[in-house]
Motif scaffolding. Structure first.
Motif, PDB file in Angstrom:
ATOM      1  N   ARG A 135       0.803  -1.220   0.000  1.00 57.88           N
ATOM      2  CA  ARG A 135       0.000   0.000   0.000  1.00 57.88           C
ATOM      3  C   ARG A 135       0.841   1.278   0.000  1.00 57.88           C
ATOM      4  O   ARG A 135       0.609   2.192  -0.793  1.00 57.88           O
ATOM      5  CB  ARG A 135      -0.958  -0.009   1.196  1.00 57.88           C
ATOM      6  N   LYS A 136       1.799   1.364   0.875  1.00 60.87           N
ATOM      7  CA  LYS A 136       2.656   2.552   0.932  1.00 60.87           C
ATOM      8  C   LYS A 136       4.074   2.247   0.458  1.00 60.87           C
ATOM      9  O   LYS A 136       4.694   3.058  -0.226  1.00 60.87           O
ATOM     10  CB  LYS A 136       2.683   3.126   2.353  1.00 60.87           C
ATOM     11  N   GLY A 137       4.579   1.091   0.807  1.00 64.55           N
ATOM     12  CA  GLY A 137       5.942   0.733   0.439  1.00 64.55           C
ATOM     13  C   GLY A 137       6.135   0.529  -1.047  1.00 64.55           C
ATOM     14  O   GLY A 137       7.265   0.584  -1.542  1.00 64.55           O
ATOM     15  N   GLY A 138       5.029   0.276  -1.780  1.00 60.77           N
ATOM     16  CA  GLY A 138       5.145   0.040  -3.213  1.00 60.77           C
ATOM     17  C   GLY A 138       5.096   1.295  -4.060  1.00 60.77           C
ATOM     18  O   GLY A 138       5.151   1.219  -5.295  1.00 60.77           O
ATOM     19  N   ILE A 139       4.999   2.452  -3.430  1.00 63.35           N
ATOM     20  CA  ILE A 139       4.907   3.715  -4.173  1.00 63.35           C
ATOM     21  C   ILE A 139       6.305   4.243  -4.488  1.00 63.35           C
ATOM     22  O   ILE A 139       7.234   4.130  -3.671  1.00 63.35           O
ATOM     23  CB  ILE A 139       4.121   4.763  -3.361  1.00 63.35           C
ATOM     24  N   VAL A 140       6.455   4.793  -5.685  1.00 63.21           N
ATOM     25  CA  VAL A 140       7.696   5.460  -6.079  1.00 63.21           C
ATOM     26  C   VAL A 140       7.358   6.857  -6.572  1.00 63.21           C
ATOM     27  O   VAL A 140       6.219   7.152  -6.956  1.00 63.21           O
ATOM     28  CB  VAL A 140       8.453   4.690  -7.186  1.00 63.21           C
ATOM     29  N   ILE A 141       8.356   7.736  -6.555  1.00 61.93           N
ATOM     30  CA  ILE A 141       8.208   9.100  -7.061  1.00 61.93           C
ATOM     31  C   ILE A 141       9.113   9.254  -8.269  1.00 61.93           C
ATOM     32  O   ILE A 141      10.319   8.991  -8.202  1.00 61.93           O
ATOM     33  CB  ILE A 141       8.596  10.138  -5.983  1.00 61.93           C
ATOM     34  N   LEU A 142       8.514   9.687  -9.372  1.00 63.75           N
ATOM     35  CA  LEU A 142       9.253   9.864 -10.616  1.00 63.75           C
ATOM     36  C   LEU A 142       9.149  11.313 -11.076  1.00 63.75           C
ATOM     37  O   LEU A 142       8.084  11.934 -10.982  1.00 63.75           O
ATOM     38  CB  LEU A 142       8.694   8.933 -11.696  1.00 63.75           C
ATOM     39  N   LEU A 143      10.262  11.859 -11.560  1.00 63.93           N
ATOM     40  CA  LEU A 143      10.328  13.225 -12.057  1.00 63.93           C
ATOM     41  C   LEU A 143      10.196  13.159 -13.572  1.00 63.93           C
ATOM     42  O   LEU A 143      11.158  12.886 -14.283  1.00 63.93           O
ATOM     43  CB  LEU A 143      11.645  13.871 -11.629  1.00 63.93           C
TER      44      LEU A 143
END
Length: 369
Positions: free
Chosen positions: A171-179
């Protein structure tokens, strides 16, 4: 540098250059104007005074930045979408970005030459951000992104997107941030017609969009920490009450001219809306003071956000009731304030969600079962 002199220069620069017709909250005209105005602020040392000297700022603190923000919001925020750059995207990159990312993105931000949008909300993930579904498939050299975002401010004119996606079902650990470069093949942007202005909000569709690996922000599993850091800056980073308070003073001037100022009902309502503006200011100042002292974000940020929304909406209700002609073309600034007040309870996180967070964090009440 001396902050009072900086404020005076900012006020003179702003009032002498801002066209009244660009007060609306997201038009192409305002966005383009910001690319003229923000470099002027940068040239005068007034755009990112709170940034560390190592990143091109003046080494000031949160107060320096926020008081200048009040001056700018009091006249309708001529920085346009670039307020996000200086409020939270830039600070996030300073704290979590790689040296290469900092060198690539921060110079354009501090010089006022670039527009970012934030790819957060989705059709099934608005206030519950951890429910997002946009998928980033790891591939050789980076990621392939597929999904959709909604209510994305400035996406139609954005150069880059601060995008949240997920690589797994965690739920939270699988999120990534991409620029993400908004000119990347596979990105489609559609306007969402609305009553809050021209071109402010959009749907954004990602169809197998390739994002290089070096555009991943932070470490795998660190995205939720980064998001919370950014949102703590975003939620009280917009001093809307400064614009609202200015509208109250404009209302007083007009009521006196019209001979209605001595009406006790009007004076009672004026006192109430002005008190709400001042209460919002003081709560926000508490949060800024804690930030300047290096304290961790807490529930006062949520309470301040709610108080700002209440002030914005109360002033709008007063103006609409007692000066409705201002919304029919008589006062472009009132129209701009009206548009912003409509969005105030949704932008930067729904106001009702802030109450839930304050209940848990400040009152220690149990969460929803």
């Amino acid at each position: 540098y001396q902050l009072p002199a900086l404020m005076s220069s900012c006020r003179i620069c702003t009032l002498s250059t801002l066209p009244i017709e660009l007060h609306g909250p997201g038009s192409a005209g305002q966005t383009e104007y910001s690319k003229e105005f923000c470099p002027k602020l940068h040239a005068e040392g007034m755009f990112v005074p709170h940034w560390p000297e190592a990143f091109g700022g003046l080494g000031g603190n949160s107060w320096d930045h926020f008081i200048l923000g009040e001056e700018l919001w009091a006249v309708g925020e001529p920085r346009g979408p670039q307020y996000m750059n200086v409020n939270w995207i830039g600070p996030v990159l300073m704290r979590y970005g790689s040296p290469e990312q900092q060198e690539r993105f921060l110079p354009e931000m501090r010089e006022g030459k670039v527009t970012w949008c934030q790819g957060f909300s989705e059709p099934s993930a608005g206030s519950d951000l951890a429910a997002l579904r946009t998928h980033a498939e790891p591939v050789e050299g980076g990621y392939r992104v597929t999904g959709a975002k909604v209510w994305t401010s400035y996406a139609g004119l954005g150069d880059y997107c601060f995008l949240l996606a997920r690589t797994s079902s965690d739920r939270k650990g699988g999120i990534v941030i991409l620029l993400v470069d908004m000119t990347s093949p596979g990105i489609q942007v559609k306007d969402i017609p609305s009553v809050i202005g021209r071109g402010d909000i959009h749907e954004v569709f990602f169809d197998d969009v390739f994002v290089p690996a070096d555009r991943l922000l932070g470490e795998i599993g660190q995205a939720w920490e980064i998001i919370n850091f950014g949102l703590a800056n975003e939620r009280i980073g917009i001093p809307r009450y400064a614009f609202s308070e200015r509208m109250v003073h404009r209302a007083v001037e007009r009521l006196k001219t019209d001979g209605r100022y001595n009406d006790p009902v009007i004076q009672d309502r004026l006192g109430r809306v002005l008190a709400l503006c001042q209460a919002a200011r003081l709560l926000v100042y508490k949060v800024i003071d804690e930030r300047a002292k290096g304290k961790e974000p807490n529930a006062y940020g949520n309470l301040a956000r709610w108080s700002v929304v209440r002030a914005d909406q109360a002033v709008n209700d007063f103006m609409t009731e007692f000066m409705p002609d201002g919304l029919l073309g008589a006062d472009p600034m009132q129209t701009a304030h009206h548009q912003r007040a409509i969005a105030a309870g949704i932008a930067s996180g729904a106001a009702e969600i802030q109450l839930n967070l304050a209940a848990r964090r400040h009152l220690n009440l149990p969460g929803d079962k």
